[in-house]
Write a protein that holds these residues in place. Structure first.
Motif, mmCIF file in Angstrom:
data_model
loop_
_atom_site.group_PDB
_atom_site.id
_atom_site.type_symbol
_atom_site.label_atom_id
_atom_site.label_comp_id
_atom_site.label_asym_id
_atom_site.label_seq_id
_atom_site.Cartn_x
_atom_site.Cartn_y
_atom_site.Cartn_z
ATOM 1 N N ALA A 1 0.944 -1.169 0.113
ATOM 2 C CA ALA A 1 -0.008 -0.172 -0.022
ATOM 3 C C ALA A 1 0.877 1.253 -0.143
ATOM 4 O O ALA A 1 0.486 2.294 -0.759
ATOM 5 C CB ALA A 1 -1.073 -0.007 1.121
ATOM 6 N N THR A 2 2.108 1.221 0.724
ATOM 7 C CA THR A 2 2.909 2.508 0.591
ATOM 8 C C THR A 2 3.402 2.508 -0.749
ATOM 9 O O THR A 2 3.324 3.727 -1.306
ATOM 10 C CB THR A 2 3.949 2.130 1.665
ATOM 11 O OG1 THR A 2 3.602 1.753 2.853
ATOM 12 C CG2 THR A 2 5.038 3.583 1.790
ATOM 13 N N HIS A 3 3.810 1.517 -1.428
ATOM 14 C CA HIS A 3 4.321 1.664 -2.767
ATOM 15 C C HIS A 3 3.360 2.322 -3.635
ATOM 16 O O HIS A 3 3.463 3.120 -4.550
ATOM 17 C CB HIS A 3 4.627 0.232 -3.148
ATOM 18 C CG HIS A 3 5.901 -0.371 -2.666
ATOM 19 N ND1 HIS A 3 6.903 -0.821 -3.315
ATOM 20 C CD2 HIS A 3 6.330 -0.867 -1.270
ATOM 21 C CE1 HIS A 3 7.735 -1.466 -2.357
ATOM 22 N NE2 HIS A 3 7.519 -1.294 -1.238
ATOM 23 N N VAL A 4 2.130 1.608 -3.631
ATOM 24 C CA VAL A 4 0.868 2.228 -4.335
ATOM 25 C C VAL A 4 0.725 3.709 -4.293
ATOM 26 O O VAL A 4 0.535 4.571 -5.105
ATOM 27 C CB VAL A 4 -0.533 1.554 -4.108
ATOM 28 C CG1 VAL A 4 -1.748 2.164 -4.823
ATOM 29 C CG2 VAL A 4 -0.335 0.152 -4.448
ATOM 30 N N ILE A 5 0.911 4.303 -3.320
ATOM 31 C CA ILE A 5 0.701 5.696 -2.836
ATOM 32 C C ILE A 5 1.750 6.122 -3.562
ATOM 33 O O ILE A 5 1.572 7.593 -4.140
ATOM 34 C CB ILE A 5 0.517 5.916 -1.172
ATOM 35 C CG1 ILE A 5 -0.653 5.245 -0.711
ATOM 36 C CG2 ILE A 5 0.678 7.583 -0.997
ATOM 37 C CD1 ILE A 5 -1.939 5.937 -0.943
ATOM 38 N N LEU A 6 2.956 5.960 -3.443
ATOM 39 C CA LEU A 6 4.182 6.796 -3.928
ATOM 40 C C LEU A 6 4.098 6.627 -5.231
ATOM 41 O O LEU A 6 4.285 7.707 -6.107
ATOM 42 C CB LEU A 6 5.515 5.888 -3.338
ATOM 43 C CG LEU A 6 5.842 6.022 -2.177
ATOM 44 C CD1 LEU A 6 7.270 5.429 -1.635
ATOM 45 C CD2 LEU A 6 5.984 7.426 -1.680
ATOM 46 N N TYR A 7 3.633 5.567 -5.958
ATOM 47 C CA TYR A 7 3.476 5.544 -7.544
ATOM 48 C C TYR A 7 2.263 6.711 -8.010
ATOM 49 O O TYR A 7 2.515 7.208 -8.911
ATOM 50 C CB TYR A 7 3.105 4.208 -7.849
ATOM 51 C CG TYR A 7 4.197 3.192 -7.944
ATOM 52 C CD1 TYR A 7 5.667 3.364 -8.387
ATOM 53 C CD2 TYR A 7 3.873 1.894 -7.342
ATOM 54 C CE1 TYR A 7 6.438 2.698 -8.416
ATOM 55 C CE2 TYR A 7 5.036 0.835 -7.280
ATOM 56 C CZ TYR A 7 6.263 1.178 -7.975
ATOM 57 O OH TYR A 7 7.447 0.647 -7.880
ATOM 58 N N LYS A 8 1.424 6.698 -7.209
ATOM 59 C CA LYS A 8 0.102 7.524 -7.366
ATOM 60 C C LYS A 8 0.595 8.958 -7.391
ATOM 61 O O LYS A 8 0.411 9.733 -8.066
ATOM 62 C CB LYS A 8 -1.160 7.276 -6.774
ATOM 63 C CG LYS A 8 -1.839 6.050 -6.970
ATOM 64 C CD LYS A 8 -2.896 5.753 -6.413
ATOM 65 C CE LYS A 8 -3.538 4.504 -6.772
ATOM 66 N NZ LYS A 8 -4.862 4.204 -5.833
ATOM 67 N N ALA A 9 1.513 9.353 -6.372
ATOM 68 C CA ALA A 9 2.084 10.809 -6.130
ATOM 69 C C ALA A 9 3.056 11.142 -7.019
ATOM 70 O O ALA A 9 3.330 12.309 -7.256
ATOM 71 C CB ALA A 9 2.347 10.804 -4.538
#
Length: 234
Positions: A81-89
């Motif tokens: 979930a942390t990776h996903v947030i970083l990819y989106k931002a």
């Protein structure tokens, strides 16, 4: 979905994950690497809690861009979930690495940013590597991994830091995350981060009044490797 492209992604992510213990950045299962392909709309990441010695490329977990698993098999890393947030931002990045490497964790546990004390730092990170604020009790209890990503994004926004110029962060009390244009580069940034964390620690022991290098030296070393006028390497 392009099966050949996906197979190559799994192989890259697998090799990058194996590079972490080889570089001394990971003990036990304390780390993970992922890669995103925005055209295929997939993320590939290390499976959760699997020893590196037992992993295979086929064990890498495939999810959509929201972190929903697309193939039957192992569970993804708990840090997905942390990776996903970083990819989106940070749409310019293509791979994320998380470790608990010893020296970077020391700075994260101290709640301190990592100053640019020398040119080794400046070759990769254009200025201090920031440390996030402490997560609140509510953030930890509600959605820990998501909030970890959010606090990283918050830190970069508040400090007006370009994530391409500073491809890493220290999460307060937790550890480092780095990223890059591909898994190999993201892992390389993790290696550099832990090395400069150790160098900075020892530098402060030798000279307690040390200050970061001047801007002109930071500029010289960063931009000779990065940007349109870079001239380092072949």
């Amino acid at each position: 979905m392009n099966n050949e492209q996906l197979k190559k992604m799994k192989e890259r992510v697998f090799i990058a994950n194996l590079a972490l213990p080889k570089a001394g950045l990971v003990k036990l299962t304390w780390g993970n690497v992922s890669e995103i392909n925005r055209e295929l709309e997939v993320i590939v990441i290390k499976p959760s809690g699997v020893p590196y010695s037992k992993m295979k490329a086929d064990d890498m977990v495939v999810t959509d861009l929201d972190g929903k698993v697309l193939e039957e098999g192992m569970k993804p890393s708990s840090d997905l979930a942390t990776h996903v947030i970083l990819y989106k931002a940070f749409p310019e990045i293509h791979s994320v690495v998380h470790t608990h490497s010893k020296h970077a964790v020391m700075w994260a546990q101290a709640g301190r940013e990592l100053p640019a004390y020398g040119t080794t730092h400046a070759d990769t990170f254009y200025g201090a590597v920031p440390c996030t604020r402490q997560l609140t009790e509510e953030e930890v209890k509600t959605s820990y991994e998501v909030e970890t990503g959010q606090v990283i994004v918050e830190t970069f926004k508040e400090l007006s830091i370009d994530p391409e110029a500073v491809p890493g962060v220290l999460v307060y009390g937790h550890g480092p995350f780095t990223w890059g244009a591909n898994p190999q580069k993201a892992v390389e940034n993790s290696v550099v981060l832990d090395e400069i964390a150790e160098m900075a620690l020892q530098t402060e022991r030798i000279n307690r009044t040390i200050k970061p290098i001047p801007q002109y030296l930071l500029d010289k070393h960063y931009f000779r490797k990065h940007g349109k006028n870079a001239y380092y390497g072949q």
